[in-house]
Design a protein around this motif. Sequence first.
Motif, PDB file in Angstrom:
ATOM      1  N   ALA A   1       6.632  -6.805  -2.286  1.00 56.17           N
ATOM      2  CA  ALA A   1       5.899  -5.885  -2.784  1.00 56.17           C
ATOM      3  C   ALA A   1       4.841  -5.283  -1.391  1.00 56.17           C
ATOM      4  O   ALA A   1       4.767  -4.420  -1.157  1.00 56.17           O
ATOM      5  CB  ALA A   1       4.474  -6.124  -3.441  1.00 56.17           C
ATOM      6  N   ILE A   2       5.270  -6.508  -0.309  1.00 55.07           N
ATOM      7  CA  ILE A   2       4.929  -5.945   1.099  1.00 55.07           C
ATOM      8  C   ILE A   2       6.020  -5.008   1.340  1.00 55.07           C
ATOM      9  O   ILE A   2       5.576  -4.549   2.300  1.00 55.07           O
ATOM     10  CB  ILE A   2       4.741  -7.091   1.834  1.00 55.07           C
TER      11      ILE A   2
ATOM     12  N   HIS B   1       4.465  -0.779   3.489  1.00 57.45           N
ATOM     13  CA  HIS B   1       4.949  -0.884   4.772  1.00 57.45           C
ATOM     14  C   HIS B   1       6.254  -0.525   4.983  1.00 57.45           C
ATOM     15  O   HIS B   1       6.554   0.524   5.996  1.00 57.45           O
ATOM     16  CB  HIS B   1       4.393  -2.310   5.352  1.00 57.45           C
ATOM     17  N   ASP B   2       7.515   0.057   3.896  1.00 58.61           N
ATOM     18  CA  ASP B   2       8.601   1.119   4.333  1.00 58.61           C
ATOM     19  C   ASP B   2       8.836   1.346   3.026  1.00 58.61           C
ATOM     20  O   ASP B   2       9.654   1.010   1.846  1.00 58.61           O
ATOM     21  CB  ASP B   2       9.778  -0.508   4.278  1.00 58.61           C
TER      22      ASP B   2
ATOM     23  N   CYS C   1      11.363   3.861  -1.210  1.00 58.36           N
ATOM     24  CA  CYS C   1      13.110   4.744  -2.355  1.00 58.36           C
ATOM     25  C   CYS C   1      13.867   4.687  -2.584  1.00 58.36           C
ATOM     26  O   CYS C   1      14.321   5.282  -3.971  1.00 58.36           O
ATOM     27  CB  CYS C   1      13.078   6.034  -0.694  1.00 58.36           C
ATOM     28  N   ASP C   2      14.114   3.339  -1.811  1.00 59.52           N
ATOM     29  CA  ASP C   2      16.033   2.856  -2.337  1.00 59.52           C
ATOM     30  C   ASP C   2      15.836   2.190  -3.786  1.00 59.52           C
ATOM     31  O   ASP C   2      16.216   2.618  -4.882  1.00 59.52           O
ATOM     32  CB  ASP C   2      16.538   2.277  -1.446  1.00 59.52           C
TER      33      ASP C   2
ATOM     34  N   ALA D   1       4.193   7.634  -2.809  1.00 60.60           N
ATOM     35  CA  ALA D   1       4.154   6.354  -2.050  1.00 60.60           C
ATOM     36  C   ALA D   1       3.998   7.779  -0.551  1.00 60.60           C
ATOM     37  O   ALA D   1       3.166   6.621   0.114  1.00 60.60           O
ATOM     38  CB  ALA D   1       5.250   6.061  -1.744  1.00 60.60           C
ATOM     39  N   LEU D   2       3.995   8.831  -0.226  1.00 62.26           N
ATOM     40  CA  LEU D   2       3.724   9.500   1.184  1.00 62.26           C
ATOM     41  C   LEU D   2       2.608   9.301   0.890  1.00 62.26           C
ATOM     42  O   LEU D   2       1.229   8.858   1.547  1.00 62.26           O
ATOM     43  CB  LEU D   2       4.553  10.646   0.442  1.00 62.26           C
ATOM     44  N   THR D   3       1.830   9.913  -0.315  1.00 56.54           N
ATOM     45  CA  THR D   3       0.416   9.931  -0.672  1.00 56.54           C
ATOM     46  C   THR D   3      -0.135   8.480  -0.007  1.00 56.54           C
ATOM     47  O   THR D   3      -1.453   8.242   0.576  1.00 56.54           O
ATOM     48  CB  THR D   3      -0.198  10.260  -1.737  1.00 56.54           C
ATOM     49  N   LEU D   4      -0.088   7.662  -0.410  1.00 52.17           N
ATOM     50  CA  LEU D   4      -0.831   6.351  -0.378  1.00 52.17           C
ATOM     51  C   LEU D   4      -0.417   5.949   0.616  1.00 52.17           C
ATOM     52  O   LEU D   4      -0.997   4.377   1.060  1.00 52.17           O
ATOM     53  CB  LEU D   4       0.006   5.621  -1.077  1.00 52.17           C
TER      54      LEU D   4
END
Length: 376
Positions: free
Chosen positions: A230-231, A235-236, A241-242, A259-262
């Motif tokens: 989750a972490i 942060h990555d 995406c993978d 994910a980009l938005t968040l």
Amino acid sequence: MNCSYSHLNFRLDERYIINHFNMECDGGTPSSSDVIEDKTEYEAFKSPVCLIVLGMAGSGKTTFVSKLNSYLRQFKRAPYLINLDPACKNMPYTPNIDIRDSVKYKQVMKNYGLGPNGAIVTALNLYTTKFHQLMDLLGKINVENSHDIAVIDTPGQIEVFTWSASGQILTESLASTFPTVVVYVMDLERSTSPITFMSNMLYACSVLYKTKLPFIVVLNKSDIVDPTYAIEWMHDFEAFCDAVENESSYMSNLTRTMALTLDEFYNELKCIPVSSLTGHNFDEFFKMVDEAADEFQREYRVEWNKLRKEKLQTEISQLNKKLDDLAVSSGEGELVPLFTSLSAGREISDIYLAPNADEMSGDSEGEEVPGFNVND
Ligand SMILES: Nc1nc2c(ncn2[C@@H]2O[C@H](COP(=O)(O)OP(=O)(O)OP(=O)(O)O)[C@@H](O)[C@H]2O)c(=O)[nH]1
């Protein structure tokens, strides 16, 4: 206070009351430096720190509150516990205030012909009539009783609290009086799929957006699932995406965009893996609570002060209207000035209203000046 011509027309002066909260009455908001320097008000706002515990059904809110209670008690700190879940069956801790003592959820279902969720919403709405008592009680507890933290356990149906009028009223009442922090409990075990993880995070983000309060995400059940995934996902972006790669194309594109938005949300987020069973990382969690409470004082309190002032002004206006209505309905008739005309050369400020004869007789402050007669 301002007492106008008619004795029943006793009106509340907004300036008096607002000044009581050390605010300017011209609509200005205290600056952050005013806020920090104003020690008395800072202290008044300091205790207790209120933690509103939210999360999906089964995420472990109640277990978390229970562990938090036993953890703090080791250090002779007794959190003030409030249960707002009317449908909760087994409570592993003894709350100081329990909605179930006031509203019988099963009875609400029967009386109003509602299903379980409707009954929880209605039970909370009915309970709003008790919120002022709850606030009074919270105002009376303090650090001397070692109740420096109040914890509010909420129903599993998260939207019942975050999207209902009652939830909003309580959140606003708490945050405009005490440092208030939202603790969002997330189930690590059920969030291992990137899509579920994303849904949970979007929900957390919407709660943050709705409550506008300092926010801590608790990644619960770290004793059974390693929280590293989750972490890493937070942060990555590439790692996330993978993980999304195997999902169907529409969902994976959407999830990537989300994910980009968040990204900004993750950057600012206070997030901590814990186990509510073992108590793992609770010490770190309380460090975050201290930081979040300070953040509330520094950044959020000015806004909440403004809100408190607006609410107070509305309440005073409503109260004054009621007092006016009461004066009229109790036979006082329309309010009219006591003096409509004055003798030539006289000003209203010249008028002296003579006190009662009894009061006059006890007056030893010097010679009494005869009262001004309106018919002079
Ligand atoms: N292994 C493990 N289980 C946990 C943990 N926290 C809670 N649980 C379990 O998760 C289940 C749900 O916990 P609750 O505390 O009832 O969850 P809740 O969010 O209050 O549930 P609702 O009131 O229905 O919303 C229970 O079986 C708990 O024992 C934890 O940290 N680790």
